[in-house]
Design a protein around this motif. Structure first.
Motif, PDB file in Angstrom:
ATOM      1  N   PRO A 187       0.799  -1.227   0.000  1.00 10.68           N
ATOM      2  CA  PRO A 187       0.000   0.000   0.000  1.00 10.68           C
ATOM      3  C   PRO A 187       0.837   1.285   0.000  1.00 10.68           C
ATOM      4  CG  PRO A 187       0.028  -0.897   2.209  1.00 10.68           C
ATOM      5  CD  PRO A 187       0.822  -1.860   1.345  1.00 10.68           C
ATOM      6  N   HIS A 188       1.796   1.314  -0.933  1.00 10.21           N
ATOM      7  CA  HIS A 188       2.551   2.538  -1.256  1.00 10.21           C
ATOM      8  C   HIS A 188       2.628   2.543  -2.776  1.00 10.21           C
ATOM      9  CE1 HIS A 188       5.783   5.657  -0.421  1.00 10.21           C
ATOM     10  NE2 HIS A 188       5.918   5.439  -1.736  1.00 10.21           N
ATOM     11  N   PHE A 189       2.109   3.615  -3.407  1.00  6.55           N
ATOM     12  CA  PHE A 189       2.045   3.654  -4.871  1.00  6.55           C
ATOM     13  C   PHE A 189       3.377   3.267  -5.505  1.00  6.55           C
ATOM     14  CE2 PHE A 189       2.517   6.524  -8.714  1.00  6.55           C
ATOM     15  CZ  PHE A 189       1.956   5.607  -9.582  1.00  6.55           C
ATOM     16  N   HIS A 190       3.318   2.413  -6.511  1.00 10.06           N
ATOM     17  CA  HIS A 190       4.524   2.009  -7.230  1.00 10.06           C
ATOM     18  C   HIS A 190       4.181   1.659  -8.664  1.00 10.06           C
ATOM     19  CE1 HIS A 190       2.736  -1.460  -5.154  1.00 10.06           C
ATOM     20  NE2 HIS A 190       3.125  -2.193  -6.175  1.00 10.06           N
ATOM     21  N   VAL A 191       5.158   1.911  -9.535  1.00 13.67           N
ATOM     22  CA  VAL A 191       5.062   1.507 -10.936  1.00 13.67           C
ATOM     23  C   VAL A 191       6.047   0.366 -11.155  1.00 13.67           C
ATOM     24  CG1 VAL A 191       5.650   2.220 -13.295  1.00 13.67           C
ATOM     25  CG2 VAL A 191       4.254   3.712 -11.850  1.00 13.67           C
ATOM     26  N   HIS A 192       5.552  -0.707 -11.747  1.00 16.62           N
ATOM     27  CA  HIS A 192       6.419  -1.813 -12.153  1.00 16.62           C
ATOM     28  C   HIS A 192       6.963  -1.504 -13.548  1.00 16.62           C
ATOM     29  CE1 HIS A 192       4.754  -4.935  -9.228  1.00 16.62           C
ATOM     30  NE2 HIS A 192       3.766  -4.041  -9.227  1.00 16.62           N
ATOM     31  N   LEU A 193       8.244  -1.786 -13.764  1.00 21.40           N
ATOM     32  CA  LEU A 193       8.842  -1.762 -15.100  1.00 21.40           C
ATOM     33  C   LEU A 193       9.280  -3.184 -15.418  1.00 21.40           C
ATOM     34  CD1 LEU A 193      11.150   1.397 -15.051  1.00 21.40           C
ATOM     35  CD2 LEU A 193       9.061   1.094 -16.394  1.00 21.40           C
ATOM     36  N   PHE A 194       8.708  -3.729 -16.489  1.00 23.24           N
ATOM     37  CA  PHE A 194       9.064  -5.082 -16.937  1.00 23.24           C
ATOM     38  C   PHE A 194       9.786  -4.972 -18.277  1.00 23.24           C
ATOM     39  CE2 PHE A 194       4.948  -5.617 -14.698  1.00 23.24           C
ATOM     40  CZ  PHE A 194       5.330  -6.506 -13.705  1.00 23.24           C
ATOM     41  N   ALA A 195      10.831  -5.783 -18.456  1.00 25.58           N
ATOM     42  CA  ALA A 195      11.570  -5.754 -19.721  1.00 25.58           C
ATOM     43  C   ALA A 195      12.489  -6.955 -19.788  1.00 25.58           C
ATOM     44  CB  ALA A 195      12.380  -4.460 -19.815  1.00 25.58           C
ATOM     45  N   GLY A 196      13.194  -7.045 -20.923  1.00 26.00           N
ATOM     46  CA  GLY A 196      14.222  -8.071 -21.063  1.00 26.00           C
ATOM     47  C   GLY A 196      13.793  -9.264 -21.884  1.00 26.00           C
ATOM     48  N   ARG A 197      12.542  -9.289 -22.303  1.00 28.29           N
ATOM     49  CA  ARG A 197      12.053 -10.326 -23.210  1.00 28.29           C
ATOM     50  C   ARG A 197      10.751  -9.813 -23.823  1.00 28.29           C
ATOM     51  NH1 ARG A 197       7.541 -12.496 -20.826  1.00 28.29           N
ATOM     52  NH2 ARG A 197       7.555 -12.875 -18.585  1.00 28.29           N
ATOM     53  N   SER A 198      10.284 -10.522 -24.854  1.00 30.50           N
ATOM     54  CA  SER A 198       8.986 -10.168 -25.404  1.00 30.50           C
ATOM     55  C   SER A 198       7.926 -10.451 -24.333  1.00 30.50           C
ATOM     56  CB  SER A 198       8.693 -10.996 -26.662  1.00 30.50           C
ATOM     57  OG  SER A 198       7.425 -10.648 -27.167  1.00 30.50           O
ATOM     58  N   LEU A 199       7.093  -9.457 -24.049  1.00 36.09           N
ATOM     59  CA  LEU A 199       6.212  -9.526 -22.875  1.00 36.09           C
ATOM     60  C   LEU A 199       4.805 -10.023 -23.185  1.00 36.09           C
ATOM     61  CD1 LEU A 199       7.475  -6.193 -21.345  1.00 36.09           C
ATOM     62  CD2 LEU A 199       7.860  -8.478 -20.388  1.00 36.09           C
ATOM     63  N   GLY A 200       4.524 -10.335 -24.436  1.00 31.51           N
ATOM     64  CA  GLY A 200       3.211 -10.876 -24.755  1.00 31.51           C
ATOM     65  C   GLY A 200       2.135  -9.806 -24.703  1.00 31.51           C
ATOM     66  N   ARG A 201       0.891 -10.246 -24.799  1.00 32.97           N
ATOM     67  CA  ARG A 201      -0.228  -9.303 -24.788  1.00 32.97           C
ATOM     68  C   ARG A 201      -0.431  -8.763 -23.387  1.00 32.97           C
ATOM     69  NH1 ARG A 201      -1.101  -7.151 -29.390  1.00 32.97           N
ATOM     70  NH2 ARG A 201      -3.349  -6.957 -29.160  1.00 32.97           N
ATOM     71  N   MET A 202      -1.334  -7.797 -23.256  1.00 32.72           N
ATOM     72  CA  MET A 202      -1.402  -7.000 -22.046  1.00 32.72           C
ATOM     73  C   MET A 202      -1.777  -7.762 -20.787  1.00 32.72           C
ATOM     74  SD  MET A 202      -2.795  -3.280 -23.070  1.00 32.72           S
ATOM     75  CE  MET A 202      -3.986  -3.745 -24.304  1.00 32.72           C
ATOM     76  N   LEU A 203      -2.776  -8.629 -20.869  1.00 36.18           N
ATOM     77  CA  LEU A 203      -3.223  -9.337 -19.671  1.00 36.18           C
ATOM     78  C   LEU A 203      -3.071 -10.831 -19.871  1.00 36.18           C
ATOM     79  CD1 LEU A 203      -6.518  -7.447 -18.767  1.00 36.18           C
ATOM     80  CD2 LEU A 203      -4.328  -7.293 -17.612  1.00 36.18           C
ATOM     81  N   ALA A 204      -2.657 -11.505 -18.808  1.00 38.04           N
ATOM     82  CA  ALA A 204      -2.494 -12.963 -18.897  1.00 38.04           C
ATOM     83  C   ALA A 204      -3.865 -13.611 -19.044  1.00 38.04           C
ATOM     84  CB  ALA A 204      -1.810 -13.469 -17.647  1.00 38.04           C
TER      85      ALA A 204
END
Ligand code: AMP
Length: 124
Positions: free
Chosen positions: A107-124
């Motif tokens: 419960p502290h605002f945060h942004v995730h940064l994902f990278a390093g491979r093809s990440l696929g479509r937006m939602l699993a």
């Protein structure tokens, strides 16, 4: 355990403790507005969290309550982190979970940064 994305802010949350230096984090960037560190349980080859220095529970709280300077400083920091990690050419994904349906855990605002491979479509 999902949390509410709504105030009040709990100053004992894990990211508040990282900001105060009470517990360690693998830091990659810090300035007046933001701190960035590697996620403890990475879900991509690069998984970095960027958090504002101010006490905001979620994006809902931050977007409504932060000053113009905090908003600009934070989002410029997110971009600077991605650039400094060399993520701009291959690309990356930004994500922020807000509240129970998004399974926000800290419960502290945060942004995730994902990278390093093809990440696929937006939602699993
Ligand atoms: P969220 O579900 O958006 O609240 O994500 C919280 C993230 O914080 C998860 O990806 C966790 O792996 C990460 N996390 C929890 N504790 C720590 C910690 N001490 N250091 C780094 N990342 C953490």
């Amino acid at each position: 355990m999902p949390v509410s994305g709504l105030p009040p802010y709990d100053p004992s949350n894990v990211f508040a403790r990282i900001l105060r230096g009470e517990i360690p984090a693998n830091r990659v960037f810090e300035n007046e507005w933001a701190l960035a560190f590697h996620d403890i349980a990475p879900q991509a080859p690069v998984h970095v969290l960027v958090i504002p220095k101010g006490a905001y529970v979620s994006f809902a709280d931050f977007s409504a309550g932060a000053s113009e300077a905090e908003l600009a400083g934070f989002f410029r920091a997110v971009g600077a982190v991605a650039k400094s990690l060399g993520l701009e050419a291959p690309g990356y994904r930004m994500l922020a979970n807000m509240g129970p349906d998004a399974l926000q855990e800290v419960p502290h605002f945060h942004v995730h940064l994902f990278a390093g491979r093809s990440l696929g479509r937006m939602l699993a």
